[in-house]
Write an enzyme that holds these catalytic residues in place. Structure first.
Site, PDB file in Angstrom:
ATOM      1  N   SER A 140       0.814  -1.192   0.149  1.00 21.73           N
ATOM      2  CA  SER A 140      -0.070   0.056   0.010  1.00 21.73           C
ATOM      3  C   SER A 140       0.897   1.102  -0.137  1.00 21.73           C
ATOM      4  O   SER A 140       2.257   1.098   0.469  1.00 21.73           O
ATOM      5  CB  SER A 140      -1.040   0.222   1.328  1.00 21.73           C
ATOM      6  OG  SER A 140      -1.603   1.306   1.470  1.00 21.73           O
ATOM      7  N   TYR A 154      -1.397  -1.400  10.373  1.00 25.46           N
ATOM      8  CA  TYR A 154      -1.661  -1.372   8.934  1.00 25.46           C
ATOM      9  C   TYR A 154      -0.560  -1.042   8.073  1.00 25.46           C
ATOM     10  O   TYR A 154       0.141  -1.578   7.102  1.00 25.46           O
ATOM     11  CB  TYR A 154      -2.925  -0.678   8.520  1.00 25.46           C
ATOM     12  CG  TYR A 154      -3.120  -0.858   6.991  1.00 25.46           C
ATOM     13  CD1 TYR A 154      -3.892  -2.076   6.604  1.00 25.46           C
ATOM     14  CD2 TYR A 154      -2.981   0.222   6.150  1.00 25.46           C
ATOM     15  CE1 TYR A 154      -4.322  -2.133   5.452  1.00 25.46           C
ATOM     16  CE2 TYR A 154      -3.204  -0.039   4.820  1.00 25.46           C
ATOM     17  CZ  TYR A 154      -3.784  -1.281   4.488  1.00 25.46           C
ATOM     18  OH  TYR A 154      -4.004  -1.616   2.999  1.00 25.46           O
TER      19      TYR A 154
HETATM   20  N1  NAP Z   1      -8.722  -0.720  -1.417  1.00 20.96           N
HETATM   21  C1  NAP Z   1      -7.733   0.136  -1.005  1.00 20.96           C
HETATM   22  O1  NAP Z   1      -8.018   1.616  -1.159  1.00 20.96           O
HETATM   23  C2  NAP Z   1      -6.507  -0.380  -0.916  1.00 20.96           C
HETATM   24  C3  NAP Z   1      -5.354   0.441  -0.687  1.00 20.96           C
HETATM   25  C4  NAP Z   1      -4.243   0.114  -0.599  1.00 20.96           C
HETATM   26  C5  NAP Z   1      -4.031  -1.263  -0.615  1.00 20.96           C
HETATM   27  N2  NAP Z   1      -4.951  -2.281  -0.669  1.00 20.96           N
HETATM   28  C6  NAP Z   1      -4.712  -3.511  -0.187  1.00 20.96           C
HETATM   29  O2  NAP Z   1      -5.323  -4.213  -1.424  1.00 20.96           O
HETATM   30  C7  NAP Z   1      -5.431  -5.599  -0.990  1.00 20.96           C
HETATM   31  C8  NAP Z   1      -6.901  -6.048  -1.339  1.00 20.96           C
HETATM   32  O3  NAP Z   1      -7.915  -5.362  -0.978  1.00 20.96           O
HETATM   33  P1  NAP Z   1      -9.127  -4.646  -1.794  1.00 20.96           P
HETATM   34  O4  NAP Z   1      -9.087  -3.217  -1.808  1.00 20.96           O
HETATM   35  O5  NAP Z   1      -9.198  -5.539  -2.817  1.00 20.96           O
HETATM   36  O6  NAP Z   1     -10.174  -5.192  -0.523  1.00 20.96           O
HETATM   37  P2  NAP Z   1     -11.496  -6.127  -0.696  1.00 20.96           P
HETATM   38  O7  NAP Z   1     -12.396  -5.753  -1.855  1.00 20.96           O
HETATM   39  O8  NAP Z   1     -12.226  -5.954   0.820  1.00 20.96           O
HETATM   40  O9  NAP Z   1     -10.819  -7.688  -0.703  1.00 20.96           O
HETATM   41  C9  NAP Z   1     -10.301  -8.068   0.158  1.00 20.96           C
HETATM   42  C10 NAP Z   1      -9.892  -9.631   0.069  1.00 20.96           C
HETATM   43  O10 NAP Z   1      -9.173 -10.322   1.129  1.00 20.96           O
HETATM   44  C11 NAP Z   1      -9.845 -11.270   1.615  1.00 20.96           C
HETATM   45  N3  NAP Z   1      -9.567 -11.409   2.985  1.00 20.96           N
HETATM   46  C12 NAP Z   1      -9.809 -10.692   3.839  1.00 20.96           C
HETATM   47  N4  NAP Z   1      -9.493 -11.357   5.170  1.00 20.96           N
HETATM   48  C13 NAP Z   1      -9.353 -12.620   4.873  1.00 20.96           C
HETATM   49  C14 NAP Z   1      -8.703 -13.654   5.515  1.00 20.96           C
HETATM   50  N5  NAP Z   1      -8.891 -13.888   6.912  1.00 20.96           N
HETATM   51  N6  NAP Z   1      -8.401 -14.993   4.870  1.00 20.96           N
HETATM   52  C15 NAP Z   1      -8.713 -14.974   3.489  1.00 20.96           C
HETATM   53  N7  NAP Z   1      -8.758 -14.024   2.834  1.00 20.96           N
HETATM   54  C16 NAP Z   1      -9.328 -12.830   3.226  1.00 20.96           C
HETATM   55  C17 NAP Z   1     -11.216 -11.157   1.049  1.00 20.96           C
HETATM   56  O11 NAP Z   1     -11.997 -12.492   1.062  1.00 20.96           O
HETATM   57  P3  NAP Z   1     -13.006 -13.046   2.183  1.00 20.96           P
HETATM   58  O12 NAP Z   1     -13.814 -11.835   3.003  1.00 20.96           O
HETATM   59  O13 NAP Z   1     -13.905 -13.752   1.096  1.00 20.96           O
HETATM   60  O14 NAP Z   1     -12.270 -13.874   2.815  1.00 20.96           O
HETATM   61  C18 NAP Z   1     -11.190 -10.260  -0.125  1.00 20.96           C
HETATM   62  O15 NAP Z   1     -11.291 -11.233  -1.310  1.00 20.96           O
HETATM   63  C19 NAP Z   1      -5.474  -5.697   0.543  1.00 20.96           C
HETATM   64  O16 NAP Z   1      -4.104  -6.338   1.062  1.00 20.96           O
HETATM   65  C20 NAP Z   1      -5.407  -4.164   0.770  1.00 20.96           C
HETATM   66  O17 NAP Z   1      -4.800  -3.888   2.202  1.00 20.96           O
HETATM   67  C21 NAP Z   1      -6.230  -1.645  -0.764  1.00 20.96           C
END
Ligand code: NAP
Length: 266
Positions: A140, A154
């Site tokens: 991130s 985080y």
């Molecule tokens: N969105 C942003 O603004 C942003 C910015 C920077 C970095 N990121 C990073 O990008 C990555 C993906 O996030 P996203 O934005 O795509 O969020 P998201 O739409 O909420 O997706 C998160 C994914 O992680 C899975 N997950 C969460 N807890 C888990 C667990 N205990 N075991 C297995 N799977 C788990 C969820 O699946 P289930 O709930 O089905 O398990 C879901 O598929 C993360 O690492 C986040 O920190 C996001």
């Protein structure tokens, strides 16, 4: 089996689902993992129909010790090894460190730090032997700026993924293993719904700071193919990362104190 296999964690939503589609569009078979099996099955079917590749679904909770072994065991039972790994699963844990329960922080570290390291450690020997590998650690922008108050581990967990990726990048180079830390800023996904900050973040963050999950995953795919150690998608995010590097640490920390409520949620 002719096609390579990409394992994507957190494939049931957002950036992970977008990564799965991109790897499939480049001819990879897909192994999709997350906790929500129904979501994974739907995506697997969509990918199979659109790209004609094989898709495997392995439901797992990465907060549970042994999840990495269960995922990789299920794949090797199908005779498959991992050629590309996208360590993407993640979430935010709101609150200050003192306000939160240790069990929640421990589970957070398991998902955000231990599971990605364990998966990478277990797939790397095969990649090195086959002299081909792709590892994307979804970090991130929060891993490239100072820590903020709230969501305490985080930024630290993402900074760890950045440093980890840089080391792996250097180690992997001679063996054809490409490693990239992808450092997105605000990205449209379920992330801010899951951690309950959607309304607040939408109100305080201008639209030009946001990218779509598809754009972010496309930048990550391109970066790992080009073997770039770090990828920051989007011009505004690149500018933020550059400024954080150029200014003295105490200025950057002071900026985080004023902008913290915004950046601790990236
Ligand atoms: N969105 C942003 O603004 C942003 C910015 C920077 C970095 N990121 C990073 O990008 C990555 C993906 O996030 P996203 O934005 O795509 O969020 P998201 O739409 O909420 O997706 C998160 C994914 O992680 C899975 N997950 C969460 N807890 C888990 C667990 N205990 N075991 C297995 N799977 C788990 C969820 O699946 P289930 O709930 O089905 O398990 C879901 O598929 C993360 O690492 C986040 O920190 C996001």
């Amino acid at each position: 089996m002719d096609r390579r296999l990409a394992l994507v964690t957190g494939a049931s939503a957002g950036i992970g689902a977008a990564f799965a589609k991109i790897f499939a569009s480049h001819g990879y078979d897909l192994a999709l993992t997350a906790r929500r099996t129904d979501r994974l099955e739907t995506l697997a079917e969509e990918i199979r129909l659109r790209h004609g590749v094989e898709t495997l679904v392995v439901a797992a909770d990465l907060a549970k010790a042994g999840a990495a072994d269960r995922i990789l065991g299920a794949l090797s039972a199908e005779g498959r090894s991992v050629d590309a790994l996208v360590n993407n699963a993640g979430y935010g844990l709101p609150g200050t460190f003192a306000e939160t329960k240790w069990e929640d922080q421990a589970a957070f570290l398991q998902v955000m730090v231990t599971a990605p390291c364990e998966l990478a450690h277990k797939v790397l020997p095969g990649m090195v032997e086959r002299r081909f590998g792709r590892i994307v650690n979804v970090a991130s922008l929060a891993g490239l700026v100072p820590g903020a108050a709230g969501h305490t581990l985080y930024g630290a967990s993402k900074a760890m993924l950045v440093r980890f990726s840089q080391s792996l990048h250097l180690e992997g180079e001679p063996s054809g293993v490409h490693v990239t830390a992808l450092c997105p800023g605000f990205t449209y996904s379920e992330f801010h719904d899951v951690n309950g900050t959607r309304a607040q973040v939408s109100a305080s963050t201008p639209p030009w700071l946001w990218l779509g999950a598809d754009e972010v995953a496309a930048a990550g795919y391109e970066a790992v193919e080009a073997n770039r150690a770090i990828c920051v998608p989007g011009a505004p995010n690149k500018a933020i990362a550059a400024v954080a590097k150029l200014i003295p640490d105490d200025w950057a920390l002071a900026l985080m104190a004023s902008q913290g409520p915004r950046f601790r949620k990236v």
